[in-house]
Design a protein around this motif. Sequence first.
Motif, PDB file in Angstrom:
ATOM      1  N   HIS A  52       0.831  -1.206   0.000  1.00  0.00           N
ATOM      2  CA  HIS A  52       0.000   0.000   0.000  1.00  0.00           C
ATOM      3  C   HIS A  52       0.863   1.252   0.000  1.00  0.00           C
ATOM      4  O   HIS A  52       0.340   2.351   0.041  1.00  0.00           O
ATOM      5  CB  HIS A  52      -0.897   0.019   1.239  1.00  0.00           C
ATOM      6  CG  HIS A  52      -1.762  -1.190   1.375  1.00  0.00           C
ATOM      7  ND1 HIS A  52      -2.842  -1.414   0.559  1.00  0.00           N
ATOM      8  CD2 HIS A  52      -1.695  -2.242   2.224  1.00  0.00           C
ATOM      9  CE1 HIS A  52      -3.415  -2.554   0.914  1.00  0.00           C
ATOM     10  NE2 HIS A  52      -2.730  -3.083   1.915  1.00  0.00           N
ATOM     11  N   GLU A  79      -3.534   3.671   8.100  1.00  0.00           N
ATOM     12  CA  GLU A  79      -4.538   4.729   8.298  1.00  0.00           C
ATOM     13  C   GLU A  79      -3.864   6.046   8.666  1.00  0.00           C
ATOM     14  O   GLU A  79      -4.226   7.105   8.165  1.00  0.00           O
ATOM     15  CB  GLU A  79      -5.502   4.342   9.436  1.00  0.00           C
ATOM     16  CG  GLU A  79      -6.268   3.049   9.219  1.00  0.00           C
ATOM     17  CD  GLU A  79      -7.368   3.180   8.172  1.00  0.00           C
ATOM     18  OE1 GLU A  79      -7.724   4.320   7.835  1.00  0.00           O
ATOM     19  OE2 GLU A  79      -7.848   2.141   7.691  1.00  0.00           O
ATOM     20  N   GLU A 112     -13.285  -5.674   6.282  1.00  0.00           N
ATOM     21  CA  GLU A 112     -12.482  -5.321   5.100  1.00  0.00           C
ATOM     22  C   GLU A 112     -12.641  -3.838   4.768  1.00  0.00           C
ATOM     23  O   GLU A 112     -13.731  -3.283   4.926  1.00  0.00           O
ATOM     24  CB  GLU A 112     -12.925  -6.161   3.892  1.00  0.00           C
ATOM     25  CG  GLU A 112     -12.498  -7.623   3.961  1.00  0.00           C
ATOM     26  CD  GLU A 112     -10.992  -7.816   4.002  1.00  0.00           C
ATOM     27  OE1 GLU A 112     -10.264  -6.991   3.408  1.00  0.00           O
ATOM     28  OE2 GLU A 112     -10.536  -8.785   4.632  1.00  0.00           O
ATOM     29  N   SER A 113     -11.549  -3.223   4.337  1.00  0.00           N
ATOM     30  CA  SER A 113     -11.604  -1.810   3.968  1.00  0.00           C
ATOM     31  C   SER A 113     -11.401  -1.669   2.459  1.00  0.00           C
ATOM     32  O   SER A 113     -10.676  -2.446   1.852  1.00  0.00           O
ATOM     33  CB  SER A 113     -10.506  -1.063   4.727  1.00  0.00           C
ATOM     34  OG  SER A 113     -10.310   0.206   4.180  1.00  0.00           O
ATOM     35  N   ASP A 114     -12.062  -0.663   1.871  1.00  0.00           N
ATOM     36  CA  ASP A 114     -11.929  -0.458   0.416  1.00  0.00           C
ATOM     37  C   ASP A 114     -10.527   0.035   0.057  1.00  0.00           C
ATOM     38  O   ASP A 114     -10.019  -0.234  -1.018  1.00  0.00           O
ATOM     39  CB  ASP A 114     -12.918   0.619  -0.075  1.00  0.00           C
ATOM     40  CG  ASP A 114     -14.333   0.285   0.343  1.00  0.00           C
ATOM     41  OD1 ASP A 114     -14.586  -0.914   0.550  1.00  0.00           O
ATOM     42  OD2 ASP A 114     -15.157   1.210   0.461  1.00  0.00           O
ATOM     43  N   GLN A 115      -9.934   0.798   0.971  1.00  0.00           N
ATOM     44  CA  GLN A 115      -8.698   1.509   0.619  1.00  0.00           C
ATOM     45  C   GLN A 115      -7.407   0.791   0.991  1.00  0.00           C
ATOM     46  O   GLN A 115      -6.394   0.959   0.356  1.00  0.00           O
ATOM     47  CB  GLN A 115      -8.691   2.869   1.315  1.00  0.00           C
ATOM     48  CG  GLN A 115      -9.876   3.710   0.923  1.00  0.00           C
ATOM     49  CD  GLN A 115     -10.222   4.722   1.997  1.00  0.00           C
ATOM     50  OE1 GLN A 115      -9.514   4.846   2.987  1.00  0.00           O
ATOM     51  NE2 GLN A 115     -11.320   5.424   1.808  1.00  0.00           N
ATOM     52  N   PRO A 149      -7.505  -4.533   6.242  1.00  0.00           N
ATOM     53  CA  PRO A 149      -8.740  -4.560   7.037  1.00  0.00           C
ATOM     54  C   PRO A 149      -8.591  -3.823   8.360  1.00  0.00           C
ATOM     55  O   PRO A 149      -7.481  -3.687   8.872  1.00  0.00           O
ATOM     56  CB  PRO A 149      -8.993  -6.060   7.265  1.00  0.00           C
ATOM     57  CG  PRO A 149      -7.785  -6.761   6.828  1.00  0.00           C
ATOM     58  CD  PRO A 149      -6.965  -5.852   5.995  1.00  0.00           C
TER      59      PRO A 149
END
Lengths: 203, 135
Positions: free
Chosen positions: A3, A44, B74-77, B80
């Motif tokens: 990511h 995040e 689960e996360s879209d971006q 999870p």
Amino acid sequence: MSHYPEGVEKIVQDYLQRVAIQLRRFPKFDQEEVLKELGSHIYESYCAGSDPDPVGRILDVLRKLGEPADVVAERLQESLLNVGKLKRVPLSVLGGIVVGMFGLPLGFAGVAILLGGLAPSWDWWRHFSRQRLCCWSLVSWAWDWDCSGCSIQTFGTTWWHRASFNSTGVSASFSICSHQQPREGFWCFCSWQSLRPDWECSG
Amino acid sequence: MDYLDGEKERRVTQLRKGILELAVMGTLHNEQHYGYSLVRVLTGNGSLLLKEGTVYPILTRLAKEGLVRSEWVESDQGPPRKYYSLTAHGRKLFEVLMPEFDQLVALVKQSRNSAKSRQNQHLGERILVTKEEKA
């Protein structure tokens, strides 16, 4: 799937690797769970960062998260405490069985009282003496078919109070052990022994 | 001075530890959060400075005690997210603990105010004595 940009990915992996090393004493499942959660947090936090330089941004994220040793330290304390708790129970049960076996020719109550008397003089024993004594005596009393009526016996700082009685087909044996400090250390065990045809109780 | 700073830091850490657990429960009382969003709420207005990693052991402990439940979503971006919410037991406990906490805060404020008023009274007396001596 990565990511992050390449340089950032390496920094994140390095950080998680250091956390993994700190987590080596944990169960496998817990290790995976912690790493997965921290990975999620880092991502995040990285996305929410405002530094245009990706490396600067990820370093800021990791600084805010804390050193791997600190992140794990608090978990480690609790984990070690739990390990202690888990080990203590089987040891106590094993102790009870051993006392029961040796007690066969001597009389279970006798062995339990003897151990109760000796306990305060054993340093290694001191911390767990109450719990172990009580666990041992529970097993011992449960196996002890001898019904001797009421008795109070004192050995050193350990007091044992016992009362046994029965009615037709149902018998009960109560034992209370007060160890070292009577106000703190009262324990009461009750073993019900039912349908024992060979019971002859004089108490 | 260094000693005082160290002492202050140790005390503040100790104070925070107990309160942080309550703050986590309070935040989860209103809605479910994943770790990072919880940290954002706790540090949102800048009044609470904490290492973000300290929140996770608290969540794990609360989960082990059955006060908090968690689930991976689960996360879209990205990876999870592990969402946390208070259990019924946790909710009940929080509602019991909150009045206790309020009482403690009130007690500390009250003792602080009475200490201040005593200090003012003492200062007033000293000024009066000095004036009388001068006269």
